[in-house]
Design an enzyme around this catalytic site. Structure first.
Site, PDB file in Angstrom:
ATOM      1  N   HIS A 141      -2.711  -6.933   0.815  1.00 22.90           N
ATOM      2  CA  HIS A 141      -3.834  -6.289   1.516  1.00 22.90           C
ATOM      3  C   HIS A 141      -4.180  -7.009   2.822  1.00 22.90           C
ATOM      4  O   HIS A 141      -5.030  -7.905   2.811  1.00 22.90           O
ATOM      5  CB  HIS A 141      -5.081  -6.337   0.626  1.00 22.90           C
ATOM      6  CG  HIS A 141      -5.047  -5.377  -0.513  1.00 22.90           C
ATOM      7  ND1 HIS A 141      -5.527  -4.088  -0.401  1.00 22.90           N
ATOM      8  CD2 HIS A 141      -4.602  -5.511  -1.781  1.00 22.90           C
ATOM      9  CE1 HIS A 141      -5.381  -3.469  -1.567  1.00 22.90           C
ATOM     10  NE2 HIS A 141      -4.819  -4.302  -2.417  1.00 22.90           N
ATOM     11  N   GLU A 200      -6.040  -6.004   5.207  1.00 19.52           N
ATOM     12  CA  GLU A 200      -7.442  -5.748   5.599  1.00 19.52           C
ATOM     13  C   GLU A 200      -8.418  -6.706   4.926  1.00 19.52           C
ATOM     14  O   GLU A 200      -9.578  -6.753   5.287  1.00 19.52           O
ATOM     15  CB  GLU A 200      -7.813  -4.288   5.305  1.00 19.52           C
ATOM     16  CG  GLU A 200      -8.115  -3.930   3.855  1.00 19.52           C
ATOM     17  CD  GLU A 200      -6.882  -3.799   2.961  1.00 19.52           C
ATOM     18  OE1 GLU A 200      -5.759  -4.039   3.440  1.00 19.52           O
ATOM     19  OE2 GLU A 200      -7.060  -3.471   1.765  1.00 19.52           O
ATOM     20  N   CYS A 238      -0.810  -1.169  -0.907  1.00 14.51           N
ATOM     21  CA  CYS A 238      -1.097  -1.210  -2.339  1.00 14.51           C
ATOM     22  C   CYS A 238      -1.008   0.196  -2.953  1.00 14.51           C
ATOM     23  O   CYS A 238       0.075   0.748  -3.048  1.00 14.51           O
ATOM     24  CB  CYS A 238      -2.441  -1.873  -2.581  1.00 14.51           C
ATOM     25  SG  CYS A 238      -2.655  -2.420  -4.284  1.00 14.51           S
TER      26      CYS A 238
END
Lengths: 82, 230
Positions: free
Chosen positions: B203, B205, B86
């Site tokens: 993302h 994570e 990002c």
């Protein structure tokens, strides 16, 4: 010397912000315009006597960080101290 | 496996990334503050998401000129791997470590939603080679400037050299809005020439536990790390 840097999107780069403003202007009845593009202006002072030195430094700033030359053009105007 | 996560003023996905990497490697990653100039030998540096320097000037522009970037460039020249997620992707582009540009989302909206990614046929890369071409991963995006833009020549070059890591893929019942930002060729992530630097908008994570709605992010990160260990 006062340095005025105008940064604008290159032709062909999508400008959704400009498009949104265009729609608002049209909604407000402004019809007599075209080719709206959003840009930004950066103003700074460079204390040098020689105009070409000022231009060179401003150019260097634009190439290094101020403009993203993949999508943006920049134009430098210098106002000499009176 | 030595990993590190960079932190800039305004980074906000660093902790999630640290948790994810710890979960996979068993070791807490090193935190690298943006002013650091000395970086130990590492296998992977992750530049996490967020709003570094408040997105001032352009997203990632100020972070890309921070002292840490020099160390990251040295790490890359030693053959080290870098993942930018990002804002991390935006920083890699601003630092000219990846080509192109990430401009405002086509619809001018901050987009936060699930996306489906399809692994492309890429050059040898620790981030992609562990997956079969065409594998899909469900990983969310959350950004305002993720619309990948580059000249036609650059796009053709990226396609030709196998440097597009993944593309947004149509989700069954979502025929129109599967590309969340209007990026050219539905590009969601790209690789460097040597395949060891990846920038991606989604993302991983954020999907490492079932309670988060999925574990495809864990799958992606752990597969990449396995490849790096090999």
């Amino acid at each position: 010397m006062k340095v005025i840097i105008n940064i604008s999107l290159k032709n062909g780069v999508l400008d959704p912000e400009g498009q949104a403003i265009e729609n608002s202007l049209l909604n407000l009845g402004f019809k007599d315009f075209k080719n709206i593009r959003i840009g930004k202006q950066i103003i700074l002072n460079i204390d040098k006597i020689n105009k070409s030195e000022v231009l060179e430094q401003a150019n260097n700033m634009c190439e290094t960080i101020l403009a993203n030359t993949v999508i943006e053009n920049y134009k430098i105007d210098i106002l000499e101290d009176k | 496996m030595r990993t590190a996560v960079t932190i800039f003023p305004g980074s906000n996905c660093d902790r999630d990334m640290i948790i994810a990497l710890k979960k996979i490697t068993g070791k807490t990653p090193i935190k690298l503050w943006h002013k650091e100039t000395e970086v130990p030998n590492l296998d992977l540096i992750v530049i996490p998401g967020g709003f570094s320097f408040g997105d001032y000037l352009r997203c990632g522009a100020l972070a890309a000129r921070s002292p840490i970037i020099k160390s990251i460039k040295n790490h890359i020249s030693r053959g080290g791997a870098v993942l930018g997620v990002c804002n991390g992707f935006q920083i890699l582009i601003e630092a000219k470590l990846l080509p192109g540009s990430l401009i405002k989302n086509q619809k001018l909206l901050f987009t936060c939603k699930e996306t489906l990614l399809e692994i492309q046929n890429t050059l040898e890369s620790p981030f992609c080679s562990g997956f079969k071409v065409g594998t899909t991963l469900e990983i969310p995006v959350a950004h305002n400037e993720g619309n990948f833009f580059a000249s036609k020549e650059v796009i053709e070059k990226l396609e030709g050299e196998g440097r597009i890591a993944f593309k947004y893929k149509q989700i069954k019942n979502n025929k129109n809005n599967y590309n969340p930002n209007g990026s050219l060729n539905d590009i969601a992530g790209i690789l460097s020439k040597n395949g060891r630097v990846l920038g991606m908008m989604p993302h991983p994570e954020r999907v490492i536990n079932k309670f988060q709605g999925g574990i495809d992010g864990l799958k992606f990160l752990s597969t990449s790390i396995e490849q790096l260990i090999d």
